[in-house]
Design an enzyme around this catalytic site. Structure first.
Site, PDB file in Angstrom:
ATOM      1  N   PRO A 321       8.946  41.702  78.468  1.00 30.14           N
ATOM      2  CA  PRO A 321       7.979  41.147  79.523  1.00 30.14           C
ATOM      3  C   PRO A 321       8.562  41.362  80.807  1.00 30.14           C
ATOM      4  CG  PRO A 321       8.600  39.284  78.298  1.00 30.14           C
ATOM      5  CD  PRO A 321       9.422  40.378  77.766  1.00 30.14           C
ATOM      6  N   GLY A 322       8.102  41.898  81.746  1.00 29.33           N
ATOM      7  CA  GLY A 322       8.291  41.978  83.141  1.00 29.33           C
ATOM      8  C   GLY A 322       7.413  41.196  83.909  1.00 29.33           C
ATOM      9  N   ARG A 360       0.578  48.723  95.244  1.00 29.23           N
ATOM     10  CA  ARG A 360      -0.095  48.978  93.950  1.00 29.23           C
ATOM     11  C   ARG A 360      -1.507  49.143  94.211  1.00 29.23           C
ATOM     12  NH1 ARG A 360      -0.870  45.528  90.654  1.00 29.23           N
ATOM     13  NH2 ARG A 360      -0.361  46.689  88.727  1.00 29.23           N
ATOM     14  N   TYR A 364      -2.689  52.470  92.265  1.00 27.48           N
ATOM     15  CA  TYR A 364      -3.399  52.384  91.275  1.00 27.48           C
ATOM     16  C   TYR A 364      -4.778  51.682  91.309  1.00 27.48           C
ATOM     17  CZ  TYR A 364       1.632  51.755  89.633  1.00 27.48           C
ATOM     18  OH  TYR A 364       2.818  51.800  89.394  1.00 27.48           O
ATOM     19  N   CYS A 391       0.128  53.866 109.198  1.00 27.83           N
ATOM     20  CA  CYS A 391      -0.697  54.808 109.723  1.00 27.83           C
ATOM     21  C   CYS A 391      -1.269  55.460 108.690  1.00 27.83           C
ATOM     22  CB  CYS A 391       0.051  55.851 110.652  1.00 27.83           C
ATOM     23  SG  CYS A 391       0.672  54.782 112.033  1.00 27.83           S
TER      24      CYS A 391
HETATM   25  N1  LLP Z   1       9.579  47.945  79.071  1.00 24.96           N
HETATM   26  C1  LLP Z   1       9.678  49.214  79.376  1.00 24.96           C
HETATM   27  C2  LLP Z   1      10.347  50.215  78.493  1.00 24.96           C
HETATM   28  C3  LLP Z   1       8.907  49.710  80.363  1.00 24.96           C
HETATM   29  O1  LLP Z   1       8.672  50.943  80.692  1.00 24.96           O
HETATM   30  C4  LLP Z   1       8.219  48.599  81.081  1.00 24.96           C
HETATM   31  C5  LLP Z   1       7.447  49.078  82.435  1.00 24.96           C
HETATM   32  C6  LLP Z   1       8.258  47.279  80.616  1.00 24.96           C
HETATM   33  C7  LLP Z   1       9.375  46.975  79.635  1.00 24.96           C
HETATM   34  C8  LLP Z   1       7.926  46.140  81.479  1.00 24.96           C
HETATM   35  O2  LLP Z   1       6.463  45.961  81.584  1.00 24.96           O
HETATM   36  P1  LLP Z   1       5.656  44.913  82.216  1.00 24.96           P
HETATM   37  O3  LLP Z   1       5.800  43.819  81.158  1.00 24.96           O
HETATM   38  O4  LLP Z   1       6.219  44.708  83.499  1.00 24.96           O
HETATM   39  O5  LLP Z   1       4.345  45.236  82.522  1.00 24.96           O
HETATM   40  N2  LLP Z   1       4.890  50.025  88.458  1.00 24.96           N
HETATM   41  C9  LLP Z   1       3.723  49.565  87.396  1.00 24.96           C
HETATM   42  C10 LLP Z   1       3.970  49.325  86.369  1.00 24.96           C
HETATM   43  C11 LLP Z   1       4.982  50.306  85.768  1.00 24.96           C
HETATM   44  C12 LLP Z   1       5.623  49.807  84.355  1.00 24.96           C
HETATM   45  C13 LLP Z   1       6.501  50.671  83.968  1.00 24.96           C
HETATM   46  N3  LLP Z   1       7.560  50.242  82.790  1.00 24.96           N
HETATM   47  C14 LLP Z   1       2.787  48.608  87.999  1.00 24.96           C
HETATM   48  O6  LLP Z   1       2.822  48.194  89.283  1.00 24.96           O
HETATM   49  O7  LLP Z   1       1.732  48.061  87.269  1.00 24.96           O
END
Ligand code: LLP
Length: 463
Positions: A321-322, A360, A364, A391
């Site tokens: 989780p991030g 974002r 998105y 801009c």
């Molecule tokens: N593990 C892998 C292999 C991943 O590719 C990702 C996210 C994560 C974990 C973490 O995902 P999370 O739990 O944070 O959703 N920039 C985009 C999200 C791209 C995520 C890419 N990979 C956004 O702002 O929503």
């Protein structure tokens, strides 16, 4: 239906209820605990406080725009994930959501592991003292230099993403006289986002090796033959901002199916599976994320059940989780510069940041909430669009929001749930300086990533 609704946005535009924005919230001063971090509240003067400090003081001391990160909340969320998964599983925080050396130290102290996906993230992790064996190294095109550095440092695992990389990592490890622990990232034909998942045809992407057509099984065959690597498990990551666990269910079923094939063909039971990250958070009051303990219970049950059915020993599970850890812990504080009512349309509120600190919304079609935080107001709600100073007409921070009709230049606005993928995706577009990240805890605030200066910009410009 949105023009550019992206899977990583908080929800698909086509599931937005009709007339979603027609009714203003009953109390514009209310702070929904779903979208604000744990210690956020309004004081008796109506000013928002975090970690015991009010935002007027924070703005004076650190300027705007700035990200304020609630350290206690971050630690509590990290701990909740750790506790929910227990000793028989591993939680790897996905550093791409937001990484700094202070964050690395908090993770280390709270017993989490770390997923990095570039040499830069790896360098940050190592420089803050994260033990290398607790680092997982990801990426679909790691350079040989990055691989060498990771192997030399002794990272706990490298997640292999292609046939070329299997050989590349094995050779580099062998050259260094080492044996690198690896997982293979596979695509299981499931793509999950928000409230939906799609269980067909999503091998059409750059990440991982498709399970379909026996490609993943072939990758395993090759990996098992090479001396420089030790295959410890299979990795699957199915998407972003997921609320519905059924996508994980299908993914786990298919990953366990591969483990069974591997056992049958090679007589080897791989000891680990990683189910990736992607768990959703609340960006607006409409989002209903699940708690770490519910997620842990659901994932553990799915894997255990599938393994029992396949007569396999249950592997050690890991997750990444991030967003679910850092996302809700921070808000971005902006100062209002102009307020421009457009008759019969909406009011444009320009703030002193924008797409350089939060891409974002533009990228998105992501939804955010926003509140007036330097005071409370009883003025009538007005439909606003909060925009930045860039801009570019697509420079939108919050597309549709009700704000008090007496909003004026100098007021402070805060956008909650900007802890993930805002500072980490920030840019210098228009040579705008990237804002600082300030950690707030127990009445104290300290900069953990400082504000960029014009000197920083000019340092890279060699003339
Ligand atoms: N593990 C892998 C292999 C991943 O590719 C990702 C996210 C994560 C974990 C973490 O995902 P999370 O739990 O944070 O959703 N920039 C985009 C999200 C791209 C995520 C890419 N990979 C956004 O702002 O929503």
């Amino acid at each position: 239906m949105s023009r550019s609704a992206h899977p990583a946005g908080p929800r698909h535009a086509d599931v937005l209820p009709e007339g979603h924005y027609s009714a203003p919230p009953s109390d514009l001063n209310a702070l929904d605990p779903k979208v604000w971090s744990e210690t956020v509240t309004r004081n008796e003067d109506g000013v928002l406080t975090v970690g015991g400090i009010d935002v007027k003081r924070l703005a004076e001391e650190f300027g705007t725009p700035a990200y304020f990160l609630d350290e206690d909340d971050f630690r509590a969320r990290a701990r909740a994930w750790r506790t929910a998964f227990g000793e028989d599983a591993d939680v790897f925080y996905a550093g791409k959501a937001f990484l700094s050396r202070a964050v690395v130290r908090w993770l280390d102290e709270e017993g989490l592991n770390l997923d990095v996906c570039s040499g830069g993230e790896l360098a940050t992790a190592l420089s803050a003292g994260m033990p290398a064996e607790r680092i997982a190294f990801h990426g679909n095109n790691k350079s040989t230099g990055e691989i060498r550095r990771a192997v030399e440092a002794g990272v706990g695992r490298i997640v292999l993403d292609s046939f070329q990389e299997i050989v590349r990592v094995a050779h580099i490890a062998q050259e260094l006289g080492m044996r690198q622990r690896v997982q293979i990232r596979i695509t299981v034909g499931v793509e999950a986002h928000t409230h939906e998942f799609i269980a067909t045809a999503h091998e059409d992407q750059k990440f991982g090796i498709p399970l379909a057509g026996g490609q993943a099984a072939e990758a395993v065959r090759r990996a098992l033959r090479l001396d420089g690597i030790e295959l410890i498990g299979i990795h699957s990551h199915i998407g972003s901002q997921i609320f519905d666990m059924s996508g994980f269910e299908v993914a786990a079923h298919r990953v366990v199916g591969l483990l069974r094939e591997i056992r049958d063909e090679h007589g080897v039971e791989l000891p680990e599976i990683d189910l990736g990250g992607g768990l959703g958070i609340a960006y607006t009051s409409d989002d209903d994320p699940r708690e770490p303990h519910e997620i842990a219970k659901a994932l553990t049950e799915i894997v255990t059940r599938e393994c029992e059915a396949a007569r396999l020993r249950t592997p050690r599970i890991s997750v990444e989780p991030g967003r679910a850890i850092v996302g809700p812990t921070a808000f971005t504080l902006y100062e209002v510069g102009t307020v421009k009512p457009l008759d019969g349309l909406r009011t444009y509120v320009s703030v002193d940041g924008g797409m350089s600190d939060n891409i974002r919304t533009a990228l998105y079609d992501a939804e955010y909430s926003v509140s007036l935080v330097s005071r409370s107001s009883d003025a009538e709600p007005v439909l606003c669009r909060v925009v930045g100073k860039h801009c570019e007409s697509g420079d939108i921070v919050v597309k549709d929001a009700f704000l008090p009709g007496d909003l004026a230049p100098g007021d402070l606005l805060a956008v909650p749930a900007t802890g993930a993928y805002c500072r980490s995706m920030a840019s210098n577009y228009n040579h705008v300086l990237r804002p600082p990240v300030v950690a707030v805890r127990g009445g104290e605030a300290r900069v953990i990533v400082r504000r960029e200066t014009e000197e920083d910009l000019l340092r890279l410009d060699v003339g």
